[in-house]
Structures are given as C-alpha cells and as structure tokens.
Design an enzyme around this catalytic site. Structure first.
Site, PDB file in Angstrom:
ATOM      1  CG  ASN A 157      -1.793   1.212   1.319  1.00  0.00           C
ATOM      2  OD1 ASN A 157      -1.917   1.977   0.365  1.00  0.00           O
ATOM      3  ND2 ASN A 157      -2.425   1.411   2.465  1.00  0.00           N
ATOM      4  CE  LYS A 193      -0.359   3.187   4.793  1.00  0.00           C
ATOM      5  NZ  LYS A 193      -0.241   3.331   6.260  1.00  0.00           N
ATOM      6  CG  HIS A 243      -6.046   1.354   5.386  1.00  0.00           C
ATOM      7  ND1 HIS A 243      -5.574   2.321   6.236  1.00  0.00           N
ATOM      8  CD2 HIS A 243      -4.992   0.552   5.100  1.00  0.00           C
ATOM      9  CE1 HIS A 243      -4.283   2.127   6.446  1.00  0.00           C
ATOM     10  NE2 HIS A 243      -3.906   1.062   5.781  1.00  0.00           N
ATOM     11  CD  GLU A 260      -3.190   5.332   6.772  1.00  0.00           C
ATOM     12  OE1 GLU A 260      -2.100   5.019   7.283  1.00  0.00           O
ATOM     13  OE2 GLU A 260      -3.349   5.465   5.537  1.00  0.00           O
ATOM     14  CD  GLU A 274      -5.569  -1.697   8.598  1.00  0.00           C
ATOM     15  OE1 GLU A 274      -4.556  -1.434   7.933  1.00  0.00           O
ATOM     16  OE2 GLU A 274      -6.543  -0.943   8.672  1.00  0.00           O
ATOM     17  N   GLY A 316       2.560   1.852  11.199  1.00  0.00           N
ATOM     18  CA  GLY A 316       3.480   2.980  11.092  1.00  0.00           C
ATOM     19  C   GLY A 316       4.158   3.360  12.384  1.00  0.00           C
ATOM     20  CB  SER A 329       5.314  -2.102  12.005  1.00  0.00           C
ATOM     21  OG  SER A 329       4.800  -0.828  12.326  1.00  0.00           O
ATOM     22  N   GLY A 331       2.973  -1.335   4.400  1.00  0.00           N
ATOM     23  CA  GLY A 331       2.910   0.113   4.211  1.00  0.00           C
ATOM     24  C   GLY A 331       4.251   0.686   3.816  1.00  0.00           C
ATOM     25  N   GLY A 332       4.943   1.307   4.783  1.00  0.00           N
ATOM     26  CA  GLY A 332       6.185   2.018   4.495  1.00  0.00           C
ATOM     27  C   GLY A 332       7.231   1.175   3.801  1.00  0.00           C
TER      28      GLY A 332
END
Length: 250
Positions: free
Chosen positions: A9, A11, A93, A95, A165, A171, A211, A232-233
């Site tokens: 993802n 983002k 999600h 967010e 999640e 994150g 993470s 994610g990141g």
C-alpha cells in the site's frame, strides 16, 4: 494450500516517475510459485502502474466510491477502476475509518460495489490500542466483520481477502507478536467457519498489516493462519518489499 500474498500500500506517497520506477523494479522479478505480489499505488498513477505490472503483479486501488455512478464529483467508482486495469481494491483501512469517518455501513456498500465490478475486495479490520489493552480486540473485529462482510452470500464472501491490521501497530514500528497475530487470524477464520463453512474459512486468505519488515516477516509467515502481508512504508523500497516476499522461501 493458500498461496501467500504480499500487498504494498503506497498510500499518498511518490511522484509519477518514482511510482513507475518502483513498479518496473517489482515487475522485473521472476514469477514465484510461493507467493503473489500486489501493489496499491495512488489513484493518479493506476493506469501507468497497471500497464507495467500486467499479469505479473496485481494492481490495486486504495479506495473506491460507495456509489455505482452519477453526479458524485471527486469520486471514482469500482467499475471505472476495473476499466483502468485494477484487480483489487482496499476497503476498511484504518486511515479511511479514522481520518475520513468511514463507518462499517459505508464499507459494506463499498464491498458490494467492488464485487459487482468483478474486483477483489481486500477488507481491512483491526482494533485500536484501548481495545487491545482492554482485551476487547475480538469483539471489535467481529463487529467489523458482521457489519461489513457477513451480509454476503458464501459465494461472494469467497472472493474476499481479509487484512488484519492492529491500528496500534501501523506505522509505529511496533508489530504484533507472532502469537498475537496468529490468535486473531485463527479467531477470524473460526468466525467465518461458523458463519459460512469450514471450506470457505480454510480457503480464505488473511493478511497481516502493521509495521511488517524483512526482519520480522519470516516469523510472522511461519504462523499457520497468516497468509501474507499488507505492507505500508516498507513497500516503498523495492529491497524491503521484495525482502518481505523472499522471506517466504526461507
């Protein structure tokens, strides 16, 4: 056997040139029999990324409209995404829930539109830290499933991928322990078995998101009920994203 899925993802990150470079690097990897890859770029880059990925890597959207079509300025429908080369769509999600106020009811409507367009919903669920601290994580996740997915027929439910999640791990650098992840994934699978059937529960893919990195992926993937990751990141760096995928072979 459930084939693992590693989904990235992106983002609201990257510029077009960066997204194209990242997609090219991921798509250049040899096809694996051990796992599948998917990327979820920003909406503006979907067509470019989809043309690179083709059938080698699935292309997903990070969101879609709860409406089928019409005068909804700024919305992109599931059918429009399908026509642009998308195969999967994220929904639920954390967010979107937290920052944009999406309720379980809204997410249910998005799930319906995704399925009607012939796409795969990747349904995100998970608890915030206070619920985990109060040992109420199962109740929170079950309510999300009941109010957004359990209205589906068994046939339609069989087209869904679930991503657990824990919001407190997204994150933050904090990751749920393999035991915590396995316990929740097993809980979800058991609830699906009770609602639908053991066969549907056993074929359901449940990803872990929060993470995930190359150095913790192998231990997570060793859990019986963890069928991959929503990353994610770490998905923004090809070495990290593919490092997570390659840990499946170890």
């Amino acid at each position: 056997m459930r084939k693992k899925l590693i989904a990235g993802n992106w983002k609201s990150n990257l510029l077009l040139s960066e997204a194209i470079s990242l997609a090219n690097s991921i798509a250049a990897q040899p096809i694996s029999t051990h796992y599948e890859l998917a990327v979820f770029p920003p909406e503006a880059f979907i067509t470019s990324v989809a043309s690179i990925c083709n059938t080698q890597v699935f292309t997903g959207a990070q969101n879609c409209s709860m409406y089928a079509e019409g005068a909804f300025t700024g919305e992109t429908t599931a059918r429009q995404l399908q026509s642009a080369g998308v195969q999967m769509v994220l929904t639920g999600h954390s967010e979107r829930r937290q920052l944009f106020g999406e309720t379980n009811s809204v997410i249910q409507q998005k799930v319906n539109k995704i399925l009607e367009a012939g796409l795969t919903p990747v349904f995100c669920c998970g608890e915030m830290l206070p619920a985990r601290q109060a040992n109420q994580q199962n109740q929170v996740v079950l309510q999300q499933l009941q109010e957004s997915l359990f209205h589906l027929t068994e046939s339609d439910f069989g087209k869904v991928i679930i991503a657990y999640e824990p919001v407190w791990a997204i994150g933050t650098g904090v990751v749920a322990s393999p035991a915590e992840a396995e316990a929740m994934h097993a809980f979800i699978r058991n609830e699906v078995a009770q609602k639908y059937s053991t066969t549907t529960a056993q074929t359901l893919r449940i990803l872990y998101g929060g993470s995930v990195k190359p150095d913790n992926a192998q231990e997570l993937f060793s859990c019986n009920n963890v069928d991959g990751a929503l990353v994610g990141g770490a998905s923004l760096k090809v070495a990290d994203f593919l490092g997570i995928a390659h840990s499946i072979n170890q």
